[in-house]
Design a protein around this motif. Structure first.
Motif, short mmCIF file in Angstrom:
data_model
loop_
_atom_site.label_atom_id
_atom_site.label_comp_id
_atom_site.label_asym_id
_atom_site.label_seq_id
_atom_site.Cartn_x
_atom_site.Cartn_y
_atom_site.Cartn_z
N CYS A 165 -38.71 -31.44 -16.05
CA CYS A 165 -38.02 -32.39 -15.16
C CYS A 165 -38.56 -33.80 -15.33
N THR A 166 -38.40 -34.35 -16.52
CA THR A 166 -38.92 -35.67 -16.84
C THR A 166 -38.42 -36.71 -15.84
N GLY A 167 -39.35 -37.43 -15.27
CA GLY A 167 -39.00 -38.53 -14.38
C GLY A 167 -38.87 -38.17 -12.92
N ALA A 168 -38.71 -36.88 -12.61
CA ALA A 168 -38.51 -36.49 -11.20
C ALA A 168 -39.71 -36.89 -10.35
N LEU A 169 -40.89 -36.78 -10.92
CA LEU A 169 -42.11 -37.09 -10.19
C LEU A 169 -42.15 -38.53 -9.71
N TYR A 170 -41.44 -39.40 -10.40
CA TYR A 170 -41.49 -40.84 -10.13
C TYR A 170 -40.22 -41.37 -9.47
#
Length: 405
Positions: A165-170
């Motif tokens: 889930c690239t980018g979800a954390l940010y």
């Protein structure tokens, strides 16, 4: 490690970029800053929160918003070049907004006028869209098990687990691929602070270390109807969503390869010793080394040219999404992805062969280029892109809709 309260997620009003030239100028200025601590961030797995804040506040995350909605509506070639510029500075930072741009393209193709108005405005305001698309354990990468069910009280409910889930954390928003009871795949724009959403920073890949490409869990998450749109409809005509996603991937690999080559040049000029049989004083005068650098520059220049060409063909398909134009764009992008994959891996590996044993010393962290290229180029198999390209030219066969060509 759970990061439900990652700092710096309250967006301020972002700058508005108005032209392609301004987008490129902004990207170059940011890249000059981002490259300074890229190696340290990779080594320490340090989340690039300050850098991402500057990145999205710069206006670059809104450059694909169409002009009629207040954005620059930059060309696909410019989007790819911006991505390559940032990825050359830091491959992880270059990858993080990939699915943000993907979500904006789904919105352009499949969103309603009201959805476009609302979410384009949020992108221009500096809000970031992550992703919860892929899953582990499904039969194929295209299969979805995350369920979207009708809420009797209105709207929808989401249950499932996602990875990569690239980018979800940010992000402030997590566009999520779901499958409904009718079998149709839909994209739900989920607020990251919605009850039942858990974002876990458990990405442990040896490359692209700070992309935040870990897990997102959904437990009976409510999402209003107005935030849901069709993602894939087998009965609908072919569209530009996948080629747009793919050209960004190609640009990420291009930038990583360019970074590896630049570091190889610096090391050979400044630190490497010539081989004893070369009969020269400097490693940069070794004729065999010079020839290998020539080969790398040619491959990366060719890769850059194919990415730019694919951008122009994709622009034509964006303006007129006829089946012929979309197929031509998908194939052009596939060609670019083949060469950017090969060139980035070659640059990351040849760096050590040409620079010598000193270049492998751990404090230098030069292996991050190969690690980043090897990790990111596994996104989908190049061997199937070669098949798609050959089948298109040999048998006039349009690329398969189900794949990621």
């Amino acid at each position: 490690m759970s990061h439900d309260n990652v700092s710096s997620l309250a967006p301020r009003r972002a700058a508005i970029i108005e032209t392609d030239a301004q987008a490129l100028e902004t990207a170059r200025a940011l890249a000059a800053d981002f490259v300074r601590e890229a190696s340290q961030r990779d080594r320490e797995r340090r989340l690039p929160l300050p850098e991402l804040e500057r990145y999205s506040q710069s206006g670059l995350w809104g450059i694909t918003v169409p002009r009629e909605h207040g954005g620059a509506g930059v060309s696909r070639a410019t989007l790819a070049e911006v991505t390559a510029i940032i990825s050359r500075a830091d491959g992880s930072l270059g990858q993080i907004p990939q699915n943000h741009y993907y979500a904006l393209e789904v919105l352009r193709v499949n969103g309603s006028a009201d959805q476009q108005r609302r979410f384009y405005a949020r992108a221009l305001a500096g809000e970031r869209f992550g992703n919860a698309l892929a899953e582990i354990g499904t039969r194929t990468a295209a299969e979805r098990r995350t369920r979207l069910t009708v809420d009797p009280q209105g709207g929808w409910r989401i249950d499932g687990s996602k990875f990569y889930c690239t980018g979800a954390l940010y992000a402030q928003w997590v566009p999520t691929a779901t499958v409904g009871e009718d079998g149709i795949q839909r994209l739900a724009f989920v607020r990251r602070d919605s009850p039942g959403v858990e974002i876990i920073d458990d990405w442990s890949g040896f490359g692209q270390r700070v992309t935040g490409s870990g897990t997102v869990l959904f437990k009976n998450v409510a999402v209003p109807d107005e935030n849901v749109m069709v993602l894939t409809d087998p009965a609908a005509p072919a569209n530009t969503i996948k080629p747009l996603a793919q050209i960004i991937h190609a640009a990420i690999d291009l930038g990583i390869g360019q970074a590896a080559l630049a570091d190889a040049v610096d090391f050979v000029r400044e630190r490497s010793r010539p081989w004893v049989d070369a009969g020269v004083e400097r490693a940069s005068d070794d004729p065999l080394t010079i020839g290998e650098f020539g080969r790398l520059f040619i491959r990366l220049d060719a890769a850059r040219a194919l990415v730019a060409r694919a951008g122009r063909i994709l622009d034509a398909a964006t303006a007129d999404a006829s089946p012929q134009n979309v197929a031509a764009a998908a194939i052009a992008v596939a060609e670019a992805r083949v060469l950017t994959t090969e060139a980035s891996l070659a640059a990351g590996s040849k760096l050590f062969e040409l620079a010598g044993t000193q270049s492998t010393l751990d404090p230098l962290n030069l292996d991050r280029h190969w690690r980043n290229a090897r990790t990111h180029t596994l996104h989908d198999p190049v061997r199937w892109k070669l098949h798609a390209v050959g089948n298109y030219y040999l048998n006039d066969a349009a690329p398969a809709r189900a794949g990621t060509t």
